[in-house]
Motif scaffolding. Structure first.
Motif, PDB file in Angstrom:
ATOM      1  N   LEU A 123     -26.364  21.062 -46.756  1.00  0.00           N
ATOM      2  CA  LEU A 123     -25.286  21.621 -45.948  1.00  0.00           C
ATOM      3  C   LEU A 123     -24.114  20.651 -45.824  1.00  0.00           C
ATOM      4  O   LEU A 123     -22.945  21.043 -45.936  1.00  0.00           O
ATOM      5  N   VAL A 124     -24.408  19.377 -45.616  1.00  0.00           N
ATOM      6  CA  VAL A 124     -23.339  18.383 -45.477  1.00  0.00           C
ATOM      7  C   VAL A 124     -22.682  18.104 -46.822  1.00  0.00           C
ATOM      8  O   VAL A 124     -21.453  18.042 -46.929  1.00  0.00           O
ATOM      9  N   ILE A 137     -24.990  29.707 -44.686  1.00  0.00           N
ATOM     10  CA  ILE A 137     -25.034  28.651 -43.663  1.00  0.00           C
ATOM     11  C   ILE A 137     -25.888  29.093 -42.474  1.00  0.00           C
ATOM     12  O   ILE A 137     -26.712  28.323 -41.955  1.00  0.00           O
ATOM     13  N   ALA A 138     -25.709  30.357 -42.060  1.00  0.00           N
ATOM     14  CA  ALA A 138     -26.500  30.895 -40.947  1.00  0.00           C
ATOM     15  C   ALA A 138     -27.981  30.922 -41.311  1.00  0.00           C
ATOM     16  O   ALA A 138     -28.844  30.618 -40.477  1.00  0.00           O
ATOM     17  N   GLY A 146     -30.912  28.934 -39.569  1.00  0.00           N
ATOM     18  CA  GLY A 146     -32.030  29.759 -39.102  1.00  0.00           C
ATOM     19  C   GLY A 146     -33.365  29.194 -39.565  1.00  0.00           C
ATOM     20  O   GLY A 146     -34.351  29.179 -38.810  1.00  0.00           O
ATOM     21  N   LEU A 147     -33.394  28.702 -40.801  1.00  0.00           N
ATOM     22  CA  LEU A 147     -34.609  28.069 -41.323  1.00  0.00           C
ATOM     23  C   LEU A 147     -34.932  26.787 -40.558  1.00  0.00           C
ATOM     24  O   LEU A 147     -36.099  26.503 -40.266  1.00  0.00           O
ATOM     25  N   MET A 148     -33.891  26.022 -40.217  1.00  0.00           N
ATOM     26  CA  MET A 148     -34.112  24.796 -39.438  1.00  0.00           C
ATOM     27  C   MET A 148     -34.609  25.135 -38.028  1.00  0.00           C
ATOM     28  O   MET A 148     -35.421  24.394 -37.458  1.00  0.00           O
ATOM     29  N   LEU A 149     -34.141  26.257 -37.497  1.00  0.00           N
ATOM     30  CA  LEU A 149     -34.641  26.700 -36.194  1.00  0.00           C
ATOM     31  C   LEU A 149     -36.119  27.071 -36.275  1.00  0.00           C
ATOM     32  O   LEU A 149     -36.898  26.751 -35.370  1.00  0.00           O
ATOM     33  N   LEU A 150     -36.498  27.717 -37.376  1.00  0.00           N
ATOM     34  CA  LEU A 150     -37.916  28.035 -37.585  1.00  0.00           C
ATOM     35  C   LEU A 150     -38.755  26.770 -37.689  1.00  0.00           C
ATOM     36  O   LEU A 150     -39.870  26.706 -37.166  1.00  0.00           O
ATOM     37  N   TRP A 151     -38.207  25.755 -38.377  1.00  0.00           N
ATOM     38  CA  TRP A 151     -38.907  24.480 -38.497  1.00  0.00           C
ATOM     39  C   TRP A 151     -39.089  23.814 -37.129  1.00  0.00           C
ATOM     40  O   TRP A 151     -39.994  23.001 -36.942  1.00  0.00           O
TER      41      TRP A 151
END
Length: 255
Positions: A200-201, A228-229, A233-238
């Protein structure tokens, strides 16, 4: 629940470890931005350090804190307080304190020297990694009563996500280079929160051309708001999945 979070948060923010962690990040960020004439290059240098240090500190500190708080947790459990609330309060107190330390140590210098989307992505990714690896730390701690084993599991998880995983992905891509791996490559990326933050960065500073075909693939998928969303969202799941599993085990665990 709010009282427990405030108590844990206040107690951790006063600790020398977190103060030192914040000071280290701040001095490192300040130094990199002053050494580099181009703020974008400083962000890239800072990214490499952040992706290594933040997960390591978060998972080790979270694991040690959980074991050191065993007596306090047992005291709370003996009271008429829901176990889920106790566990989540401890987790949020640790995760929020580490995230705040990161925002002060990296976010403030980044926004001063390089205000814009690149720094926002960097800070957001760092905050997510703080929550994710604290979540993994609590899962490691719940799996075993032995403090040494718990820290060992935590270190193995960090080693896997930070170092070993990239080697395994490179082996798969090299070994099956003659096959179409577009969807598989994107799927493999989603299995590592550190790689999600890195991509992302990097894509935001437009260095995808240096990443070859893979960079072009990531650019086409994550180069829009939908991608990006999905990444965040995947990082939120993690963040949610490990702490949910850890919470269920804690509730059933005989203290």
């Amino acid at each position: 629940m709010n009282k427990i979070i405030k108590y844990v948060l206040y107690d951790i923010l006063r600790s020398r470890t977190v103060i030192g962690y914040t000071a280290f990040l701040f001095l490192m960020s300040f130094g990199l931005f002053n050494l580099e004439s181009d703020p974008t290059k400083a962000v890239l240098s800072l990214l490499n350090v952040v992706l290594l240090i933040v997960p390591l500190i978060s998972i080790i500190f979270g694991t040690i804190h959980f074991y050191n708080s065993t007596e306090f947790i047992e005291l709370l459990v003996s009271q008429p307080i829901n176990r889920r609330k106790i566990f989540l309060s401890e987790y949020l107190g640790v995760a929020l304190s580490l995230a705040m330390a990161f925002v002060v140590g990296v976010g403030v210098p980044a926004m001063i020297f390089n205000p814009g989307p690149t720094s926002i992505y960097l800070v957001t990714s760092g905050v997510f990694l703080s929550f994710i690896f604290t979540s993994l730390a609590f899962l490691s701690s719940v799996l075993t009563r032995d403090k040494a084993k718990g820290i060992g599991i935590a270190l193995m998880l960090w080693f896997y996500f930070s170092l070993l995983y990239d080697g395994l992905v490179m082996f798969i891509l090299f070994y099956f280079a003659d096959y179409p791996l577009d969807n598989i490559t994107l799927g493999l990326l989603s299995l590592n929160p550190i790689d999600l933050g890195r991509v992302l960065v990097l894509l935001n500073v437009d260095v995808s051309a240096l990443m070859g075909y893979t960079g072009a693939l990531y650019k086409s998928f994550f180069g829009n708001w939908t991608g990006i969303a999905l990444a965040f969202g995947l990082m939120l799941l993690w963040t949610i999945v490990p702490i949910y599993i850890a919470q269920r085990k804690f509730v059933k665990k005989d203290l």
